[in-house]
Design a protein around this motif. Structure first.
Motif, PDB file in Angstrom:
ATOM      1  N   THR A   6      -1.349   5.330   2.985  1.00  0.00           N
ATOM      2  CA  THR A   6      -2.579   4.363   4.320  1.00  0.00           C
ATOM      3  C   THR A   6      -2.259   4.247   4.708  1.00  0.00           C
TER       4      THR A   6
ATOM      5  N   VAL B 246       0.527  -1.185  -0.284  1.00  0.00           N
ATOM      6  CA  VAL B 246       0.103   0.604  -0.273  1.00  0.00           C
ATOM      7  C   VAL B 246       0.890   1.344   0.112  1.00  0.00           C
TER       8      VAL B 246
ATOM      9  N   TYR C 166      -8.861   5.309   9.024  1.00  0.00           N
ATOM     10  CA  TYR C 166      -9.338   4.808   7.608  1.00  0.00           C
ATOM     11  C   TYR C 166      -8.531   3.236   8.345  1.00  0.00           C
TER      12      TYR C 166
END
Length: 64
Positions: A30, A26, A39
């Motif tokens: 992120t 990722v 998130y």
């Protein structure tokens, strides 16, 4: 709401956010968002993170 211990495990292993991001596929952004609690990862990503730290999902992620 799901909380996590990603930052603690990452710092204990002396990994940068970029190192961790590359190891699980990722972006660094992120990782930053997950560490801030902005998130919630997909199940697949959560499993990759737990495997990266060699811990169970329940040790890394908690329901609050």
């Amino acid at each position: 709401m799901i909380t996590n211990k990603i930052r603690q495990y990452r710092e204990n292993r002396k990994l940068t956010q970029d190192d961790l991001a590359r190891s699980v596929g990722v972006s660094r952004q992120t990782i930053i968002a997950m560490e801030k609690g902005n998130y919630e990862p997909s199940l697949g990503l959560a499993i990759k993170l737990a495997r990266c730290f060699n811990v169970r999902l329940e040790e890394l992620f908690m329901l609050k």
